[in-house]
Design a protein around this motif. Structure first.
Motif, PDB file in Angstrom:
ATOM      1  N   PHE A 287       0.809  -1.218   0.000  1.00  0.00           N
ATOM      2  CA  PHE A 287       0.000   0.000   0.000  1.00  0.00           C
ATOM      3  C   PHE A 287       0.843   1.270   0.000  1.00  0.00           C
ATOM      4  O   PHE A 287       1.790   1.409   0.761  1.00  0.00           O
ATOM      5  CB  PHE A 287      -0.932   0.031   1.228  1.00  0.00           C
ATOM      6  N   TYR A 322      -2.749   0.359  11.295  1.00  0.00           N
ATOM      7  CA  TYR A 322      -2.904   0.189   9.847  1.00  0.00           C
ATOM      8  C   TYR A 322      -1.828   1.074   9.188  1.00  0.00           C
ATOM      9  O   TYR A 322      -2.124   1.990   8.441  1.00  0.00           O
ATOM     10  CB  TYR A 322      -4.301   0.591   9.373  1.00  0.00           C
ATOM     11  N   GLY A 324       0.789   0.603   7.099  1.00  0.00           N
ATOM     12  CA  GLY A 324       1.397   0.478   5.776  1.00  0.00           C
ATOM     13  C   GLY A 324       2.906   0.426   5.882  1.00  0.00           C
ATOM     14  O   GLY A 324       3.476  -0.204   6.776  1.00  0.00           O
ATOM     15  N   LEU A 327       4.194   5.547   6.456  1.00  0.00           N
ATOM     16  CA  LEU A 327       4.015   6.963   6.083  1.00  0.00           C
ATOM     17  C   LEU A 327       3.808   7.876   7.303  1.00  0.00           C
ATOM     18  O   LEU A 327       4.403   8.951   7.390  1.00  0.00           O
ATOM     19  CB  LEU A 327       2.829   7.096   5.115  1.00  0.00           C
ATOM     20  N   PHE A 328       2.932   7.449   8.248  1.00  0.00           N
ATOM     21  CA  PHE A 328       2.692   8.279   9.442  1.00  0.00           C
ATOM     22  C   PHE A 328       3.680   7.941  10.564  1.00  0.00           C
ATOM     23  O   PHE A 328       3.971   8.775  11.416  1.00  0.00           O
ATOM     24  CB  PHE A 328       1.260   8.089   9.964  1.00  0.00           C
ATOM     25  N   GLY A 347      -0.903  -5.146   8.879  1.00  0.00           N
ATOM     26  CA  GLY A 347      -1.307  -6.542   8.707  1.00  0.00           C
ATOM     27  C   GLY A 347      -0.574  -7.284   7.599  1.00  0.00           C
ATOM     28  O   GLY A 347      -0.264  -8.464   7.737  1.00  0.00           O
ATOM     29  N   GLY A 370       0.638  -7.795  12.076  1.00  0.00           N
ATOM     30  CA  GLY A 370      -0.518  -8.548  12.552  1.00  0.00           C
ATOM     31  C   GLY A 370      -1.766  -7.714  12.416  1.00  0.00           C
ATOM     32  O   GLY A 370      -1.714  -6.544  12.035  1.00  0.00           O
ATOM     33  N   ARG A 371      -2.889  -8.332  12.743  1.00  0.00           N
ATOM     34  CA  ARG A 371      -4.163  -7.633  12.617  1.00  0.00           C
ATOM     35  C   ARG A 371      -4.367  -6.722  13.827  1.00  0.00           C
ATOM     36  O   ARG A 371      -4.149  -7.138  14.963  1.00  0.00           O
ATOM     37  CB  ARG A 371      -5.306  -8.646  12.512  1.00  0.00           C
ATOM     38  N   ASP A 399      -5.706   4.561  10.439  1.00  0.00           N
ATOM     39  CA  ASP A 399      -5.924   4.722   8.989  1.00  0.00           C
ATOM     40  C   ASP A 399      -6.349   3.386   8.382  1.00  0.00           C
ATOM     41  O   ASP A 399      -5.604   2.760   7.626  1.00  0.00           O
ATOM     42  CB  ASP A 399      -4.619   5.232   8.345  1.00  0.00           C
ATOM     43  N   PRO A 400      -7.561   2.926   8.725  1.00  0.00           N
ATOM     44  CA  PRO A 400      -7.976   1.580   8.302  1.00  0.00           C
ATOM     45  C   PRO A 400      -8.282   1.502   6.806  1.00  0.00           C
ATOM     46  O   PRO A 400      -8.420   2.530   6.151  1.00  0.00           O
ATOM     47  CB  PRO A 400      -9.262   1.351   9.110  1.00  0.00           C
ATOM     48  N   PRO A 401      -8.404   0.276   6.283  1.00  0.00           N
ATOM     49  CA  PRO A 401      -8.821   0.131   4.890  1.00  0.00           C
ATOM     50  C   PRO A 401     -10.284   0.566   4.719  1.00  0.00           C
ATOM     51  O   PRO A 401     -10.950   0.961   5.684  1.00  0.00           O
ATOM     52  CB  PRO A 401      -8.642  -1.367   4.629  1.00  0.00           C
TER      53      PRO A 401
HETATM   54  C1  LIG Z   1      -5.534   2.727   4.068  1.00  0.00           C
HETATM   55  S1  LIG Z   1      -4.070   1.792   4.185  1.00  0.00           S
HETATM   56  C2  LIG Z   1      -3.098   2.891   5.152  1.00  0.00           C
HETATM   57  C3  LIG Z   1      -1.611   2.639   5.183  1.00  0.00           C
HETATM   58  C4  LIG Z   1      -0.741   3.769   5.710  1.00  0.00           C
HETATM   59  N1  LIG Z   1      -1.298   4.379   6.898  1.00  0.00           N
HETATM   60  C5  LIG Z   1      -0.468   4.808   4.641  1.00  0.00           C
HETATM   61  O1  LIG Z   1      -1.106   5.855   4.670  1.00  0.00           O
HETATM   62  O2  LIG Z   1       0.384   4.570   3.775  1.00  0.00           O
HETATM   63  C6  LIG Z   1      -4.543   0.519   5.280  1.00  0.00           C
HETATM   64  C7  LIG Z   1      -3.468  -0.471   5.615  1.00  0.00           C
HETATM   65  O3  LIG Z   1      -4.012  -1.384   6.573  1.00  0.00           O
HETATM   66  C8  LIG Z   1      -3.558  -2.699   6.292  1.00  0.00           C
HETATM   67  N2  LIG Z   1      -4.571  -3.582   6.913  1.00  0.00           N
HETATM   68  C9  LIG Z   1      -5.766  -3.965   6.413  1.00  0.00           C
HETATM   69  N3  LIG Z   1      -6.464  -4.659   7.340  1.00  0.00           N
HETATM   70  C10 LIG Z   1      -5.677  -4.718   8.449  1.00  0.00           C
HETATM   71  C11 LIG Z   1      -5.848  -5.275   9.756  1.00  0.00           C
HETATM   72  N4  LIG Z   1      -6.967  -5.916  10.091  1.00  0.00           N
HETATM   73  N5  LIG Z   1      -4.849  -5.109  10.652  1.00  0.00           N
HETATM   74  C12 LIG Z   1      -3.711  -4.472  10.317  1.00  0.00           C
HETATM   75  N6  LIG Z   1      -3.501  -3.905   9.103  1.00  0.00           N
HETATM   76  C13 LIG Z   1      -4.471  -4.028   8.182  1.00  0.00           C
HETATM   77  C14 LIG Z   1      -3.412  -2.758   4.791  1.00  0.00           C
HETATM   78  O4  LIG Z   1      -2.476  -3.732   4.416  1.00  0.00           O
HETATM   79  C15 LIG Z   1      -2.945  -1.319   4.473  1.00  0.00           C
HETATM   80  O5  LIG Z   1      -1.548  -1.240   4.448  1.00  0.00           O
END
Ligand SMILES: C[S@@+](CC[C@H](N)C(=O)[O-])C[C@H]1O[C@@H](n2cnc3c(N)ncnc32)[C@H](O)[C@@H]1O
Length: 474
Positions: A287, A322, A324, A327-328, A347, A370-371, A399-401
């Motif tokens: 991502f 979340y 990635g 970035l933050f 994750g 991890g989640r 910053d969730p999906p």
């Molecule tokens: C919207 S992106 C934000 C990434 C980062 N904050 C950025 O701005 O570059 C959401 C990220 O959450 C991860 N992700 C999705 N579901 C997850 C979960 N249940 N637990 C941890 N990470 C998760 C994805 O792989 C992705 O990298």
């Protein structure tokens, strides 16, 4: 989805915009979600989904009877519903607001964010008038003429392949892949690959990552299902050879979208992304924010809220959930300094490995793969203080999906008693629903901004500051 010519046509007057890129019209008491319309217009529509017992129907505009002052000619013929409708065909998806002026797009997106926050988030109108007076903000106003027109912003693009091996994109809610011959929303580096001139026979999906800093482009090729190993390798190598002949050849990798595995064919399997103060490696389909300005816009907004509120002091204990590729995490580590600590949770194993590499020099950062729901809920070291109590955070970036954080994560997060949460969201409905969960747990929306990081589409990004209600009252 049925083709517009084979479907009944109706003339309707279109009502308000709704989340998801369509407007709401009514016909004989039935709701119809109409794409490619603008509120207030009278249009002829072709019904694309119209089961007699369905709760609502779907339709595409095929002719404008009385247009809105915000209607403009679509900049991309292949995505233009009127042009496609005249041929009895469907437009490609991905630029469903391209028939609306940019100020008109901002207004519609503002209406959607407001409506979701009021209806799903339970935020009162007067409070929203106060918090969200600026509406959705344009992030392209200082760019080139093309950038100001909302073009040339995508650093990531995914393509499909037509049955005859041409590069294409899907029609909305359809398995039909339509050929394309340009991608005006992408950075010029994507157009320069001239992918539409290549034969993609044997390939299912093509992903391109083109960093905004102009560094090396990466092309990922996913072979078609059921192809023999030999045929798949042959297809990938043939395209890699064609791309190697370009003046600036991209890196090419074979890609399995199911597990994100990549096999480098030429160059390297990652791209280098940069912000003003940091460099990030992002591997394969890992991502990264799509709009070329998104990394700056979002880190400025989210960290800005936390810094202004005094939540990010030297020595603070914070979390980036979340995360990635970090970035933050990187600017959070700068803000809390070497006496502070940042827990960074991601994750995806590949992206988390990138984060580990990207942040290896910052000793105050702990990277966990991890989640989020699991890590917040367990008694792992990450969720416990040194004294064995539940770890508390001074501040959190969340910053969730697209699906949002959800009830379980909101509850677990509130239990860590942070002073403030900066919530970054790419889906106003999921965001508004989470705002409601926070409200149920005694938290309030203290600030909200929204950005047009997806021009010509219905998507919009919001950044909010959430704090315990008691903090607002005091
Ligand atoms: C919207 S992106 C934000 C990434 C980062 N904050 C950025 O701005 O570059 C959401 C990220 O959450 C991860 N992700 C999705 N579901 C997850 C979960 N249940 N637990 C941890 N990470 C998760 C994805 O792989 C992705 O990298």
């Amino acid at each position: 989805m049925s083709e517009p010519t084979s479907t009944p046509r109706l003339t309707v007057t279109v009502g308000p915009v709704a989340h998801g890129g369509h407007c709401v019209a009514r016909h004989d008491g039935r709701v119809i979600f109409v794409r490619h319309a603008i509120p207030g217009e009278t249009v002829e529509i072709a019904l694309t989904e119209h089961d007699a017992d369905a709760k609502f129907w779907r339709a595409d505009v095929t002719r404008v009877v009385e247009g809105s002052p915000d209607r403009v000619s679509h900049f991309w013929p292949e995505a233009d519903a009127l042009r496609a409708g005249a041929r009895g065909a469907s437009p490609i998806g991905g630029a469903e607001f391209g028939h609306i002026s940019r100020p008109g797009q901002l207004k519609l997106k503002t209406d959607v964010v407001r409506e979701q926050l009021e209806r799903l988030g339970g935020v009162p109108t007067e409070r929203l008038n106060e918090l969200f007076a600026a509406g959705v903000e344009d992030v392209d106003s200082s760019g080139t003429q093309a950038q100001q027109a909302g073009l040339g912003w995508r650093t990531r693009v995914g393509f499909a392949v037509t049955p005859s091996g041409k590069l294409g994109m899907h029609a909305h809610r359809s398995h039909t892949v339509l050929p394309i011959s340009e991608m005006p929303l992408a950075l010029p580096a994507v157009d320069e690959l001239r992918l539409w001139e290549l034969d993609f026979t044997g390939i299912d999906r093509v992903e391109v990552a083109a960093p905004a800093n102009g560094s090396g482009v990466l092309v990922l090729l996913a072979p078609a299902h059921g192809l023999s190993e030999k045929a798949a390798g042959h297809a990938v190598n043939r395209i890699a050879r064609a791309l190697a002949a370009l003046e600036t050849p991209p890196s090419v990798a074979r890609w399995n979208p199911e597990n994100s595995a990549i096999e480098v064919v030429s160059g390297r399997g990652w791209v280098k992304e940069t912000t003003a103060d940091h460099e990030f490696r992002v591997t394969g389909d890992g991502f990264w924010q799509i709009h070329r300005n998104a990394p700056k816009v979002l880190t400025d907004a989210a960290l800005g809220f936390l810094l202004e509120g005094g939540y990010l002091n030297d020595g603070a204990d914070v979390a980036d959930l979340y995360a990635g590729a970090g970035l933050f995490t990187a600017p959070l580590a700068d803000a809390v300094g070497s006496d502070g600590s940042v827990l960074s949770v991601e994750g995806s194993p590949g992206t988390s490995r990138d984060a580990r590499k990207n942040l290896h020099a910052s000793e105050q950062v702990e990277i966990l793969q991890g989640r989020v729901e699991k890590i917040l809920g367990t008694q792992s070291r990450a969720s416990q203080s040194a004294a064995g109590q539940r770890r508390r955070f001074d501040a959190v970036v969340l910053d969730p999906p697209r699906a949002g954080a959800g009830k379980v994560v909101v509850r677990a997060l509130v239990a860590t008693q942070p002073q403030a949460i900066a919530y970054v969201s790419c889906d106003p409905a999921a965001f508004a629903r989470d705002v409601k969960y926070f409200a149920n747990a005694g938290w309030r929306l203290a600030k909200v901004r929204a950005f047009d990081l997806y021009p010509h589409t219905h998507h919009v990004e919001t950044v909010a500051l959430l704090v315990p209600a008691a903090a607002i009252a005091s």
